[in-house]
Write an enzyme that holds these catalytic residues in place. Structure first.
Site, PDB file in Angstrom:
ATOM      1  N   ARG A 146      29.963   4.329  21.031  1.00  0.00           N
ATOM      2  CA  ARG A 146      30.148   2.900  21.307  1.00  0.00           C
ATOM      3  C   ARG A 146      29.651   2.551  22.710  1.00  0.00           C
ATOM      4  O   ARG A 146      29.751   3.353  23.634  1.00  0.00           O
ATOM      5  CB  ARG A 146      31.621   2.514  21.164  1.00  0.00           C
ATOM      6  CG  ARG A 146      32.126   2.532  19.741  1.00  0.00           C
ATOM      7  CD  ARG A 146      33.616   2.269  19.663  1.00  0.00           C
ATOM      8  NE  ARG A 146      34.342   3.448  19.187  1.00  0.00           N
ATOM      9  CZ  ARG A 146      35.660   3.527  19.127  1.00  0.00           C
ATOM     10  NH1 ARG A 146      36.412   2.510  19.517  1.00  0.00           N
ATOM     11  NH2 ARG A 146      36.247   4.625  18.693  1.00  0.00           N
ATOM     12  N   ARG A 174      49.672   4.464  11.651  1.00  0.00           N
ATOM     13  CA  ARG A 174      48.998   3.809  12.771  1.00  0.00           C
ATOM     14  C   ARG A 174      48.251   2.605  12.213  1.00  0.00           C
ATOM     15  O   ARG A 174      47.439   2.719  11.294  1.00  0.00           O
ATOM     16  CB  ARG A 174      48.003   4.756  13.437  1.00  0.00           C
ATOM     17  CG  ARG A 174      47.131   4.079  14.507  1.00  0.00           C
ATOM     18  CD  ARG A 174      46.177   5.077  15.128  1.00  0.00           C
ATOM     19  NE  ARG A 174      45.279   4.448  16.085  1.00  0.00           N
ATOM     20  CZ  ARG A 174      43.980   4.246  15.887  1.00  0.00           C
ATOM     21  NH1 ARG A 174      43.434   4.598  14.718  1.00  0.00           N
ATOM     22  NH2 ARG A 174      43.235   3.678  16.802  1.00  0.00           N
ATOM     23  N   GLU A 220      49.925  10.902  19.628  1.00  0.00           N
ATOM     24  CA  GLU A 220      50.168   9.626  18.951  1.00  0.00           C
ATOM     25  C   GLU A 220      50.972   9.812  17.669  1.00  0.00           C
ATOM     26  O   GLU A 220      51.793   8.961  17.318  1.00  0.00           O
ATOM     27  CB  GLU A 220      48.821   8.963  18.641  1.00  0.00           C
ATOM     28  CG  GLU A 220      48.038   8.557  19.877  1.00  0.00           C
ATOM     29  CD  GLU A 220      46.577   8.302  19.573  1.00  0.00           C
ATOM     30  OE1 GLU A 220      46.162   7.133  19.633  1.00  0.00           O
ATOM     31  OE2 GLU A 220      45.853   9.272  19.293  1.00  0.00           O
ATOM     32  N   HIS A 275      44.689   1.742  21.818  1.00  0.00           N
ATOM     33  CA  HIS A 275      45.178   3.071  22.229  1.00  0.00           C
ATOM     34  C   HIS A 275      46.611   3.010  22.753  1.00  0.00           C
ATOM     35  O   HIS A 275      47.055   3.888  23.490  1.00  0.00           O
ATOM     36  CB  HIS A 275      44.275   3.694  23.314  1.00  0.00           C
ATOM     37  CG  HIS A 275      42.982   4.231  22.792  1.00  0.00           C
ATOM     38  ND1 HIS A 275      41.823   4.248  23.543  1.00  0.00           N
ATOM     39  CD2 HIS A 275      42.665   4.780  21.589  1.00  0.00           C
ATOM     40  CE1 HIS A 275      40.847   4.779  22.822  1.00  0.00           C
ATOM     41  NE2 HIS A 275      41.330   5.108  21.633  1.00  0.00           N
ATOM     42  N   ASN A 320      47.042   8.221   9.365  1.00  0.00           N
ATOM     43  CA  ASN A 320      46.112   7.414  10.170  1.00  0.00           C
ATOM     44  C   ASN A 320      44.821   7.326   9.363  1.00  0.00           C
ATOM     45  O   ASN A 320      44.004   8.251   9.373  1.00  0.00           O
ATOM     46  CB  ASN A 320      45.880   8.072  11.527  1.00  0.00           C
ATOM     47  CG  ASN A 320      44.926   7.286  12.417  1.00  0.00           C
ATOM     48  OD1 ASN A 320      44.388   6.260  12.010  1.00  0.00           O
ATOM     49  ND2 ASN A 320      44.702   7.776  13.618  1.00  0.00           N
TER      50      ASN A 320
END
Length: 399
Positions: A246, A97, A384, A185, A8
């Site tokens: 964010r 990913r 993940e 996600h 990733n």
């Protein structure tokens, strides 16, 4: 040992996990960690799950090496370190990913130079993530040419969302050009959703469920019949919930004000919205929820309260898309480990009949709702990396 390597790649980091095949994909990686500080002073942290041993090792970077070169050095170092730590390891495939699959890629895909070229056309839709995801793939083509690679997309899980949920109220021409809500996600939501039939029963797992992936990056997903109906993130991963740095959803008028009155350009705005806002911006102290929960500063308490309030508001919004709320599932770093955050969100949702069992919540139990709660509340760790490994093994027929 045959193994699957999961990568990733971000702008300044390279996360990795090495899953043994024994003979099927193991439930957890043998090695996992990341190279941080790419572009500055790269440092690798890793852990060996079989021994519990932890590692930290710096990378030697020749003077004048640019960021692209440092990414390649990080990969070379990683392969050398894995072989040094696990002699005889046979990496038979790599899974990646990839943040954006656009409209074309709605399922994992075997990666070829031609596919990567197509994915590069999506860089304008995810300029902060896509280039780095693809750089690792291209480097691997050269460094390990005999290793097959699979790309798994964070947008793919949301292909089932309600058609109306993909649109912005902009002229139709923008939608036709790809300006629409995609959601992210997805790999996390896919993994968690696979656990729900065992935890809730087959029937309830098909009902209206919300999954809250709360971490430094945060979003939510409304499920019905086990698939995504809508999600909080939209065109980009800065939309929706307040996050570590964010903004989440923001009045477009604020953006116009910052341009017209403050003279901010796109670079300054991007830095503000992605790196200087959220928990960090409101608290003025930290983006780390743990630090804010431990702080006595009023600004820290205000940041936590705003995070919880906006999360509760989003649950109300997405419950409509799901057609109700039978279960709420917390996952992600904050969702799995911050009991005070779960408790405060639950307080905002008391009008739904949701009640937590405080002792269960405090010990991070799987089921944290009270007996009289009308909504089941679960804490389910996400994975993940395993999800990417699962797709890689299945697509390549390695099981």
């Amino acid at each position: 040992m045959k193994a699957i390597l999961i990568l990733n790649a971000g702008s300044s980091s390279l996360k990795f996990a090495l899953f043994p095949m024994i003979p099927e994909l193991a439930d957890r990686p043998r090695l996992a960690g990341q190279v941080e500080g790419i572009g500055a002073e790269p440092l690798m942290h890793a852990v060996d799950s079989s021994t519990g041993e932890r590692f930290a090792e710096g990378l030697t970077v020749p003077d004048g090496t640019d960021q692209n070169g440092q990414h390649r050095l990080a990969l070379e170092f990683l392969f050398e370190w894995i072989n040094r730590h696990t002699p005889g390891v046979d990496i038979i495939a790599a899974g990646h990913r990839i943040v954006h699959g656009g409209d074309h890629y709605g399922a994992p895909v075997v990666l070829t130079p031609e596919v990567v070229s197509e994915l590069e056309t999506l860089i304008p839709l995810a300029p902060l993530h896509q280039p780095h995801n693809l750089r690792a793939i291209k480097s691997l083509f050269t460094l390990m040419p005999n290793v097959r690679q699979v790309g798994c997309f964070d947008t793919a899980f949301h292909r089932t969302r309600l058609p109306v949920a993909s649109r912005f109220p902009l002229p139709r021409s923008f939608y036709n050009e790809g300006v629409k809500r995609y959601g992210f996600h997805g790999l996390s939501y896919e993994f968690v959703s696979r656990q729900l039939p065992d935890l809730l029963g087959e029937e309830k797992a098909c009902g209206p469920i919300l999954i809250a992936h709360l971490g430094n990056g945060a979003s939510m997903c409304a499920l019905r019949d086990g698939v995504s109906r809508d999600t909080s993130m939209g065109f980009t991963a800065v939309d929706g919930l307040m996050m570590g740095t964010r903004t989440g959803s923001l009045d477009p008028g604020v953006i116009l004000h910052l341009i017209e009155q403050k003279g901010m350009d796109t670079k300054a705005l991007s830095n503000l919205f992605y790196k200087q806002s959220g928990l960090l911006g409101v608290s003025g102290l930290s983006q780390d929820m743990r630090a804010l929960l431990d702080s006595d500063e009023e600004a820290a308490k205000e940041a936590v309260e705003l995070f919880c309030y906006r999360a509760a508001c989003m649950i109300g919004h997405l419950s409509m898309a799901a057609g109700g709320l039978d279960a709420l599932v917390f996952t992600g770093g904050i969702g799995e480990h911050a009991a005070p955050v779960r408790a405060r969100i639950a307080e905002w949702l008391e009008w739904t009949g949701l009640r937590l069992y405080p002792a269960a919540n405090q010990r991070h139990a799987t089921r944290i709702h009270a007996k009289d709660s009308k909504v089941e509340v679960l804490v389910v760790p996400t994975n993940e990396e395993w999800m990417i490994g699962h797709h890689t093994v299945n697509l390549l027929g390695l099981n």
